[in-house]
Write a protein that holds these residues in place. Structure first.
Motif, short mmCIF file in Angstrom:
data_model
loop_
_atom_site.label_atom_id
_atom_site.label_comp_id
_atom_site.label_asym_id
_atom_site.label_seq_id
_atom_site.Cartn_x
_atom_site.Cartn_y
_atom_site.Cartn_z
N HIS A 180 -1.83 3.50 1.87
CA HIS A 180 -0.53 2.84 1.76
C HIS A 180 -0.64 1.36 2.12
CE1 HIS A 180 3.73 1.98 2.14
NE2 HIS A 180 3.58 1.71 3.43
N LEU A 181 -1.35 1.07 3.21
CA LEU A 181 -1.52 -0.33 3.63
C LEU A 181 -2.39 -1.10 2.63
CD1 LEU A 181 -2.00 0.28 7.46
CD2 LEU A 181 0.02 -0.67 6.32
N LEU A 182 -3.41 -0.44 2.11
CA LEU A 182 -4.27 -1.09 1.11
C LEU A 182 -3.48 -1.39 -0.16
CD1 LEU A 182 -7.44 1.13 1.58
CD2 LEU A 182 -7.32 -1.32 2.06
N ASP A 183 -2.63 -0.47 -0.56
CA ASP A 183 -1.82 -0.67 -1.76
C ASP A 183 -0.85 -1.84 -1.59
OD1 ASP A 183 -3.08 1.45 -2.97
OD2 ASP A 183 -1.46 2.89 -2.60
N LEU A 184 -0.50 -2.15 -0.34
CA LEU A 184 0.38 -3.28 -0.07
C LEU A 184 -0.39 -4.60 0.01
CD1 LEU A 184 2.75 -1.69 2.63
CD2 LEU A 184 3.36 -2.33 0.28
N GLY A 185 -1.69 -4.52 -0.21
CA GLY A 185 -2.50 -5.74 -0.23
C GLY A 185 -3.18 -6.07 1.08
#
Length: 344
Positions: A180-185
């Motif tokens: 989730h955090l990775l998907d947020l950049g």
């Protein structure tokens, strides 16, 4: 002619070999304080040598099944939700629940000590549910010898395959939170975990590392900390991370309790959540919706874990086929307002 085995050891045998009265031997079994340490040790040694198993069941005609639940702590929401599930299931099955908390003195005779286990056997208890605590081989052996069923929730240490356990898909939950955090950049992500000995924390850490590796995101060892699933631990770990020359833009906390500490550490530094720091917890306890802002977290079905543990224990005790010996209930990411896209 029917063959018979050796005669069963009795309390009288224990008393005679220990050189004490039967009343004194009974006091040791029932953890009475008016026995000297030397006498207690001598009686317990004889009990072990004889393999004595108390034959006395519930007294006074009381046939109600009784289950003891042992917690490492009762001062967190996780423990209360586990207990909620256990009590709900116990009410449905007509079972009485007795709650114990570990003695901080490992040499004491409190819950999970040999004295305590023998007392449960003498009182005809059905079994023991151990929550997020270590259970040694000697403790397991003694419980089995005394006919006590065992189920462990979120075991702290690896257990034999024949010890029933209930937990969540911690590895998957770790992947869900990190992805989730990775998907947020976010690429500079900290991990604020539990104690290194905790199996649940290790599994969540492995999920974090797996997601980071799959994304090709670097992992800074200074941002991977394991101190405990508590508010204080979360506070201290975040302070250390933020003191780094290149602090994280997001933190995955291994529990909601430690996530609250992350939020407080950010507040003390004047950081805004989620504009300056995104935070993800793990548990989805009642506290997650009362934070400011509400906490993004990985939901594990804690109340259901308590229910399943109680049901599994009763299936063991009654000689029924358990639904599963090692239960892992699924996790789910719950997105709220403590996470946002990374600032370019």
């Amino acid at each position: 002619m029917t063959a018979t085995g050796p005669p069963r050891a009795t309390l009288a045998h224990v008393a005679r070999l220990a050189g004490v009265s039967k009343a004194t031997a009974s006091k040791v079994l029932n953890r009475r304080p008016d026995v000297s340490a030397r006498t207690r040790e001598r009686v317990e040694q004889v009990i072990d040598e004889l393999g004595y198993v108390p034959s006395t069941g519930p007294r006074g005609g009381d046939t109600l099944e009784k289950v003891n639940v042992v917690f490492d702590t009762l001062v967190n929401v996780y423990s209360m939700q586990v207990l909620d599930g256990i009590i709900t299931a116990a009410d449905a099955h007509g079972v009485e629940v007795l709650v114990d908390k570990l003695d901080p003195d490992p040499e004491g005779d409190g819950p999970l000590s040999a004295t305590w286990i023998r007392r449960l056997g003498a009182r005809g208890r059905t079994g023991v549910i151990v929550v997020t605590s270590e259970l040694t081989a000697s403790q397991r052996t003694l419980m089995r010898r005394l006919g006590l069923s065992i189920v462990v929730i979120d075991p702290l240490n690896p257990l034999d395959d024949d010890v029933a356990s209930v937990g969540a898909t911690n590895f998957t939950g770790g992947v869900q939170a990190t992805q989730h955090l990775l998907d947020l950049g976010h690429r500079r992500i900290g991990f604020a975990g539990g104690l290194p000995a905790s199996m649940a924390s290790r599994e969540r850490l492995q999920g974090f590392l797996s997601a980071m590796s799959s994304a090709g995101a670097p992992v800074d060892p200074d941002l991977v900390l394991e101190q405990g699933f508590t508010f204080t631990a979360g506070l201290e770990m975040t302070r250390r991370m933020m003191a780094s020359p290149d602090p994280p833009t997001a933190v995955f906390a291994g529990s909601d309790a430690s996530a609250l500490g992350v939020l407080e550490a950010a507040r003390q530094r004047g950081l805004r959540i989620p504009e300056d720091l995104s935070v993800v917890g793990f548990d989805d306890t009642y506290a997650a919706v009362s934070t400011a802002p509400p906490l993004t977290t990985v939901r594990q079905p804690i109340i259901d874990m308590g229910r399943v543990a109680l049901r599994t224990l009763l299936q063991q005790a009654r000689g029924e086929q358990a639904d599963s010996h090692h239960v892992q209930l699924s996790t789910q990411l719950v997105v709220r307002e403590s996470t946002a896209p990374a600032v370019p």
